[in-house]
Write an enzyme that holds these catalytic residues in place. Structure first.
Site, short mmCIF file in Angstrom:
data_model
loop_
_atom_site.label_atom_id
_atom_site.label_comp_id
_atom_site.label_asym_id
_atom_site.label_seq_id
_atom_site.Cartn_x
_atom_site.Cartn_y
_atom_site.Cartn_z
N LYS A 1 -0.39 2.12 0.49
CA LYS A 1 -0.86 1.12 -0.46
C LYS A 1 -0.62 -0.25 0.16
CE LYS A 1 1.80 3.17 -3.78
NZ LYS A 1 1.90 4.54 -3.52
N ASP B 1 3.03 6.71 3.97
CA ASP B 1 2.72 5.38 3.44
C ASP B 1 2.35 4.39 4.53
OD1 ASP B 1 5.34 4.76 1.04
OD2 ASP B 1 3.46 5.81 0.81
N MET C 1 9.69 -7.22 -0.96
CA MET C 1 8.33 -7.52 -1.43
C MET C 1 8.22 -8.98 -1.89
SD MET C 1 7.61 -4.00 -3.53
CE MET C 1 9.25 -3.87 -4.21
N1 SAH Z 1 11.79 1.94 0.21
C1 SAH Z 1 11.77 0.80 1.11
C2 SAH Z 1 11.26 -0.44 0.44
C3 SAH Z 1 9.84 -0.38 0.01
S1 SAH Z 1 9.30 -1.90 -0.72
C4 SAH Z 1 13.16 0.60 1.69
O1 SAH Z 1 14.12 1.22 1.22
O2 SAH Z 1 13.27 -0.18 2.63
C5 SAH Z 1 8.52 -2.68 0.63
C6 SAH Z 1 9.30 -3.88 1.08
O3 SAH Z 1 10.41 -3.50 1.87
C7 SAH Z 1 8.52 -4.83 1.94
O4 SAH Z 1 7.72 -5.67 1.17
C8 SAH Z 1 9.63 -5.57 2.62
O5 SAH Z 1 10.17 -6.55 1.78
C9 SAH Z 1 10.68 -4.51 2.80
N2 SAH Z 1 10.62 -3.92 4.15
C10 SAH Z 1 10.42 -2.63 4.45
N3 SAH Z 1 10.49 -2.43 5.77
C11 SAH Z 1 10.76 -3.63 6.32
C12 SAH Z 1 10.96 -4.08 7.64
N4 SAH Z 1 10.91 -3.25 8.68
N5 SAH Z 1 11.22 -5.39 7.83
C13 SAH Z 1 11.29 -6.23 6.80
N6 SAH Z 1 11.11 -5.86 5.52
C14 SAH Z 1 10.85 -4.58 5.29
#
Ligand code: SAH
Length: 485
Positions: A273, A251, A387
């Site tokens: 995406k 991803d 998000m």
């Molecule tokens: N499965 C992922 C989340 C996917 S949704 C998890 O468990 O972390 C994607 C969202 O995750 C982004 O829009 C953001 O809000 C958050 N996110 C993911 N990685 C991040 C990071 N390194 N720093 C800040 N927010 C993050």
């Protein structure tokens, strides 16, 4: 080579341990694990050894060692702190041709104990020939981390089928057969804890081989959480999966640093995406996984954070189940845990937050209708909004409208756990302005609640990177670690 490595079958063999203290106990314990018939000679036994004697696990010959004690023994270990006794045990054993180990005295040993990684029946023994037992232990701890727990079961499965395979498959092809079994989907099933299924598949493969039939290749899909960015936050299981993959489907959120951990010759397929730019629709990603697995490949589906937290992991494995493709799921550190830890914001706190809620801030048609905002306003809780960057102003306004005080602490963490991490700390009222002033970009996580204020005292991660300084609302943090190094 000073010591020749062998594995001894000492089950029921008489072995003598001289000494009744803690060191002797350690040696007795390993001998007992190997089912030896152990006798301890010593004037006194410590508690644990007394206990073993009382249970009949070891025999005790009470008194000081004399050479005559060795009669009938096939192995002897001296574990006393008396140099004269150790020397005497050594001399007597050598005179009788009995292998002897004097603990911590390589010069008095005719055999030594390796550091052992035990995945019985698989055993790995590490030795430096007595040069540095500590180094041997360090090597062992690396192997411990690298070797899956279930390798023991894999070895047991191979043991069970060793004779049938010998009978059915010509020697010239046997090795290739076993390699395919151990590294392919059958081995993966064992590692996923599906031992019975693995045995059935192995049986079927063997039968097909006998009749000359060709079974369709079955691959395996591993849905892997890559964590929030710092590659050191990958789990051991994730690193192994990346090293064994034939193909990695990943991803947008998976960082280049993490992709570097993928086996060099594995194929990499990007299906990321970006909001509004669907590189590959979800249904096509699902079909891609199925197609790759049907080609017999070990597929890793790599997702940012944890695959089951806003990761659509459930949808992807649902289609795999429908198609009968074997799979397993390796969790990852989710953004909430990673960002909170690196920003010094505990998500729960005995005084400040007794619960934490993970929410999506994704706006459907420009609105956040999915939440019951009135439940999210009370104190004593932490909200983590994934998000939510695009809808930040709306989210803050919604919370205020629903009854949150405008000065409720709120933070925005950009690219958490990576060397680009920035943390903005403010309130529901001013966070959106701060965010646009600092030009915060994706990915970013919103945290709302009293715990946010702890960042000022608990922030430990160096966010004062070149070209980035000055943006943190809290000023420079103590430099504990330099990412650029
Ligand atoms: N499965 C992922 C989340 C996917 S949704 C998890 O468990 O972390 C994607 C969202 O995750 C982004 O829009 C953001 O809000 C958050 N996110 C993911 N990685 C991040 C990071 N390194 N720093 C800040 N927010 C993050």
């Amino acid at each position: 080579m000073k010591f020749f490595p062998v594995f001894l079958d000492i089950r029921t063999r008489p072995c003598l341990v001289v000494g009744g203290g803690d060191v002797a106990l350690r040696k007795v314990t390993s001998l007992v694990r190997a089912e030896a018939a152990v006798t301890v000679v010593a004037p006194y036994l410590n508690h644990a050894l007394t206990d073993l004697q009382a249970r009949g696990t070891v025999q005790h010959r009470c008194g000081h060692f004399s050479a005559a004690d060795l009669a009938g023994f096939q192995l002897v270990i001296s574990a006393t702190d008396d140099p004269a006794v150790n020397q005497a045990v050594h001399a007597a054993a050598v005179a009788r041709g009995i292998p002897v180990n004097v603990v911590d005295q390589p010069a008095l040993c005719t055999f030594i104990f390796p550091a052992v990684v035990d995945r019985s029946p698989l055993l790995i023994a590490v030795s430096t020939g007595g040069a540095s037992p500590v180094l041997a232990r360090l090597v062992r701890s690396r192997l411990e981390a690298w070797l899956p727990e279930a390798y023991g079961q894999l070895a047991s499965l191979a043991e069970r089928f060793r004779e049938p395979v010998k009978a059915a498959i010509a020697p010239a092809r046997r090795r290739a057969f076993w390699e395919q079994v151990l590294q392919g989907s059958i081995g993966e099933r064992v590692l996923a804890g599906r031992m019975d299924e693995a045995a059935r598949c192995l049986q079927a493969t063997l039968q097909a081989d006998g009749t000359g039939a060709v079974l369709p290749p079955t691959g395996f899909v591993c849905l892997v959480g890559a964590g929030p960015g710092d590659p050191d936050l990958l789990t051991l299981a994730a690193v192994r999966a990346l090293q064994e993959a034939d193909v990695v489907v990943y991803d947008r959120l998976v960082s280049p640093d993490i992709l570097r951990r993928v086996r060099n010759d594995a194929e990499r397929i990007y299906v990321g995406k970006a909001s509004g730019h669907h590189t590959l629709p979800q249904a096509e990603v699902n079909q891609l996984l199925i197609r790759l697995a049907r080609q017999g490949k070990r597929v890793v589906r790599l997702k940012g954070g944890d695959p089951f937290i806003f990761g659509r992991g459930g949808e992807e494995i649902e289609t795999l189940t429908d198609e009968g493709i074997p799979f397993k799921v390796i969790p990852g550190v989710t953004a909430a845990s990673g960002c909170a830890a690196y920003a010094g914001i505990p998500l729960t706190h005995r005084d400040l937050a007794q619960s934490v809620t993970f929410l999506t801030g994704h706006l459907k048609d420009g609105e956040t209708q999915c939440h019951d905002w009135s439940h999210l306003t009370r104190t004593g809780q932490t909200l983590v909004i994934y998000m939510g960057l695009q809808g930040l102003s709306k989210i803050c306004q919604r919370l205020i409208d629903a009854g949150c005080p405008p000065d409720r602490p709120a933070a925005l963490i950009e690219q958490g756990t990576t060397c680009q991490q920035r943390t903005l700390v403010g309130t529901l009222a001013d966070l959106p302005t701060q965010a646009s002033g600092a030009a915060i970009g994706s990915p970013a996580l919103i945290v709302v609640g009293e715990v946010v204020n702890l960042h000022r005292t608990l922030g430990w991660f160096n966010e004062d990177h070149a070209g980035r300084s000055g943006h943190s609302a809290t000023g420079p943090l103590p430099a504990h670690r330099h990412w650029a190094e």
